[in-house]
Design an enzyme around this catalytic site. Structure first.
Site, PDB file in Angstrom:
ATOM      1  N   ARG A 226       0.913  -1.325  -0.018  1.00 53.99           N
ATOM      2  CA  ARG A 226      -0.129  -0.094  -0.209  1.00 53.99           C
ATOM      3  C   ARG A 226       1.086   1.275  -0.212  1.00 53.99           C
ATOM      4  O   ARG A 226       2.047   1.272   0.623  1.00 53.99           O
ATOM      5  CB  ARG A 226      -1.060   0.152   1.298  1.00 53.99           C
ATOM      6  N   HIS A 274      -0.161  -0.390 -10.396  1.00 57.45           N
ATOM      7  CA  HIS A 274      -0.877  -1.242  -9.426  1.00 57.45           C
ATOM      8  C   HIS A 274      -1.089  -2.618 -10.063  1.00 57.45           C
ATOM      9  O   HIS A 274      -2.345  -2.987 -10.083  1.00 57.45           O
ATOM     10  CB  HIS A 274      -1.995  -0.781  -9.004  1.00 57.45           C
TER      11      HIS A 274
END
Length: 311
Positions: A226, A274
């Site tokens: 994250r 991502h």
């Protein structure tokens, strides 16, 4: 009795999930109705992506559980209107394997110093070999299912692996540390650090000026976890000073990463969009269907989120 299942996500997700989720639910033998629209009071389960239109769960008076499509639940876990059980995606067949492959690939890339040869504008004939894997310590921050799966793959390649988590998670062949006191020990002299922690108030800026200084000089950072796990200003400073040799970053505080973000242009940063481990519709659908079947048969739900911990 028919189980009503609401699929609440962006429209493009329904296109991806309609067929595999239908097939997976059919295989359970449940009597069900799967749709993208229901009267809220008729819904038993919500298959959920946090960026969808459903943000107020109050009208869903019959709701038994919300099944998050993603491993990360930071987009929903603090929603005060959600009072029923929340599950996160734990998919060993798809998500876990995808993460293992991505992490292993980038650990090997940094270990073998591949960029030195692939990105070689000066056409330098540098014949010096990298060390063997046994001499390249790797630390994994976040030692749950994903972290341990990645550790297994790296151990099989000969890397010495250290794992760190907030609570003790011993694993054979791995040096493990836990808690605040264990973090400096886990980071000390690490040459490659992989971040697989959840995003919580307790994990924000886990890598900061102080903790980055603990690593071996020139260490590589790999973050498929994250964005908020890293203090961005501190990382950029450590890259400029040479304390950190390279950072491969798959996640960011703002996504998509803005075009003017300094990470894009920094010569010691690799940006990936991502993609470290996207949820795979086929295998994720089987996880969701089996979880609903298990709950309907009285066995309860798997992969429950601990609201107090945030994951």
């Amino acid at each position: 009795m028919t189980v009503n299942i609401l699929f609440a996500a962006q429209p493009d997700r329904w296109v991806q999930y309609e067929t595999p989720l239908t097939e997976a639910l059919n295989a359970t033998g449940l009597a069900y109705d799967l749709r993208t629209e229901f009267a809220p009071q008729e819904v038993d389960y919500i298959v959920y992506a946090p960026n969808c239109a459903v943000q107020d769960f109050t009208p869903y008076t019959r709701l038994k559980a919300v099944m998050n499509l993603w491993a990360g639940v930071e987009g929903v876990v603090k929603n005060e209107t959600l009072t029923v059980p929340l599950t996160r995606m734990v998919d060993e067949e798809g998500l876990t394997q995808g993460m293992v492959e991505w992490v292993t690939g980038h650990v090997l890339r940094h270990h073998l110093e591949m960029d030195r040869h692939i990105v070689n504008p000066g056409h330098i004939w540098d014949h010096s070999p990298p060390p063997l894997s046994k001499d390249r310590p790797v630390t994994i921050l976040g030692f749950g299912a994903l972290g341990q799966a990645c550790a297994t793959a790296l151990l099989n390649l000969g890397f010495p692996v250290t794992g760190w988590s907030r609570s003790p998670k011993p694993m054979q062949g791995v040096t493990t540390h836990a808690g605040t006191d264990g973090l400096p020990k886990a980071l000390s002299d690490a040459q490659i650090v992989v971040l697989l922690l959840p995003a919580t108030a307790a994990t924000e800026n886990t890598l900061n000026a102080d903790t980055l200084a603990l690593l071996a000089k020139g260490a590589a950072i790999i973050n498929p976890g994250r964005g908020p796990l890293i203090d961005d200003s501190a990382l950029l400073a450590a890259l400029d000073s040479g304390q950190i040799g390279h950072a491969t970053l798959d996640v960011f505080r703002v996504e998509p990463l803005p075009q003017d973000d300094p990470y894009w242009a920094h010569p010691k940063v690799t940006v990936t969009p991502h993609i470290a481990s996207e949820t795979r519709p086929d295998s994720a659908s089987r996880v969701i269907a089996e979880n609903i079947r298990g709950n309907e048969s009285g066995k309860g739900l798997l992969h429950l989120v601990d609201r107090s911990a945030g994951y």
